[in-house]
Design an enzyme around this catalytic site. Structure first.
Site, PDB file in Angstrom:
ATOM      1  N   LEU A   1       7.741   2.124 -10.905  1.00 47.41           N
ATOM      2  CA  LEU A   1       7.145   1.958  -9.590  1.00 47.41           C
ATOM      3  C   LEU A   1       6.420   3.260  -9.288  1.00 47.41           C
ATOM      4  O   LEU A   1       6.945   4.341  -9.546  1.00 47.41           O
ATOM      5  CB  LEU A   1       8.209   1.703  -8.520  1.00 47.41           C
ATOM      6  CG  LEU A   1       8.798   0.291  -8.432  1.00 47.41           C
ATOM      7  CD1 LEU A   1       9.824   0.232  -7.300  1.00 47.41           C
ATOM      8  CD2 LEU A   1       7.727  -0.754  -8.215  1.00 47.41           C
ATOM      9  N   ASP A   2       5.219   3.160  -8.744  1.00 51.51           N
ATOM     10  CA  ASP A   2       4.431   4.352  -8.462  1.00 51.51           C
ATOM     11  C   ASP A   2       5.179   5.303  -7.535  1.00 51.51           C
ATOM     12  O   ASP A   2       6.060   4.892  -6.769  1.00 51.51           O
ATOM     13  CB  ASP A   2       3.092   3.970  -7.798  1.00 51.51           C
ATOM     14  CG  ASP A   2       2.274   3.032  -8.654  1.00 51.51           C
ATOM     15  OD1 ASP A   2       2.395   3.110  -9.891  1.00 51.51           O
ATOM     16  OD2 ASP A   2       1.520   2.232  -8.078  1.00 51.51           O
ATOM     17  N   TYR A   3       4.776   6.556  -7.581  1.00 52.77           N
ATOM     18  CA  TYR A   3       5.330   7.599  -6.715  1.00 52.77           C
ATOM     19  C   TYR A   3       5.288   7.174  -5.250  1.00 52.77           C
ATOM     20  O   TYR A   3       6.237   7.392  -4.492  1.00 52.77           O
ATOM     21  CB  TYR A   3       4.508   8.874  -6.926  1.00 52.77           C
ATOM     22  CG  TYR A   3       4.918  10.069  -6.098  1.00 52.77           C
ATOM     23  CD1 TYR A   3       6.029  10.831  -6.442  1.00 52.77           C
ATOM     24  CD2 TYR A   3       4.172  10.455  -4.979  1.00 52.77           C
ATOM     25  CE1 TYR A   3       6.405  11.933  -5.688  1.00 52.77           C
ATOM     26  CE2 TYR A   3       4.534  11.552  -4.224  1.00 52.77           C
ATOM     27  CZ  TYR A   3       5.646  12.298  -4.584  1.00 52.77           C
ATOM     28  OH  TYR A   3       6.010  13.383  -3.844  1.00 52.77           O
TER      29      TYR A   3
END
Length: 238
Positions: free
Chosen positions: A105-107
């Site tokens: 999952l992206d930052y």
């Protein structure tokens, strides 16, 4: 690098209790990478170091761990980060086993993330051929019209690939923005964000709420728990 004290490693290998393992070390019966150890305090890497007791290699029995977490924004889904940003591993306490995030999952994306040391399950959940649905709730700029929604559903040309068919529904509208539910079964880098940008409605906020039938329900942001045996069996049989 994941290190354990030698006596703890020995206990996990089923040799003896930690205290008895300490006595065995002091007796000079243990070698690490060919060197006889006669003092306490030595740490070993279970993945790299060779530990020998009485001329026999001992190995730690693998205990599979399955965790679900509601990942907050501002954390990277890696074990360590070269820029010293906080990782999801920092949120998991009291786990001796070396676990890894399943996919990413992206930052700046929150929501459901699975962590495990089960390589077979990781492969199953991340390989595109298994086509496991992933559901997201996104706040996006503007309100997409039917043409944009259908383009999203039928596949979009992004960089050097065309996305598979997906689902998108408007669930709430505001004056200048809207909230949508998106379901995809791929997991390419920042795919949902790129798809929304492609139809002219960039993501403002993004959260993954489900993988298959597994969802985060009422889990608070940053909260984690072990998956139940029923949930693990469900994921394995997807």
């Amino acid at each position: 690098m994941f290190l354990l004290r030698l006596q703890k490693y020995m206990a996990k290998c089923g040799v003896a209790s930690r205290r008895k393992s300490e006595n065995i070390i002091l007796e000079g019966r243990v070698k690490v990478n060919g060197k006889t150890i006669t003092e306490l305090g030595i740490k070993v890497d279970p993945d790299k170091d060779v530990v020998i007791l009485d001329n026999k290699i001992i190995r730690m029995e693998k205990n599979n761990v399955y965790i679900i977490i509601n990942k907050p924004e501002g954390y990277v889904t890696t074990v360590s980060d070269q820029f010293n940003r906080p990782t999801v591993i920092d949120l998991i306490r009291s786990i001796d086993e070396r676990i890894y995030p399943v996919g990413r999952l992206d930052y700046d994306t929150s929501g459901l993330l699975i962590l495990t040391n089960d390589g077979n399950l990781t492969y199953k959940l991340t390989h595109p051929k298994h086509e496991i649905n992933k559901e997201y709730i996104a706040k996006i700029k503007g309100i997409p019209n039917n043409k944009s929604l259908n383009e999203f559903r039928n596949g979009l040309k992004i960089e050097d690939y065309v996305t598979s068919k997906a689902n998108i529904e408007i669930i709430e509208t505001y004056r200048q923005n809207s909230q949508v539910k998106i379901i995809i079964h791929e997991g390419k880098n920042r795919q949902v964000r790129k798809m929304c940008g492609k139809i002219g409605h960039p993501v403002i906020k993004l959260k993954r709420v489900a993988i298959g039938d597994l969802n985060i329900d009422k889990m608070k942001t940053g909260e984690w728990r072990f998956l139940t045996s029923k949930e693990v069996e469900y994921l394995k049989n997807l």
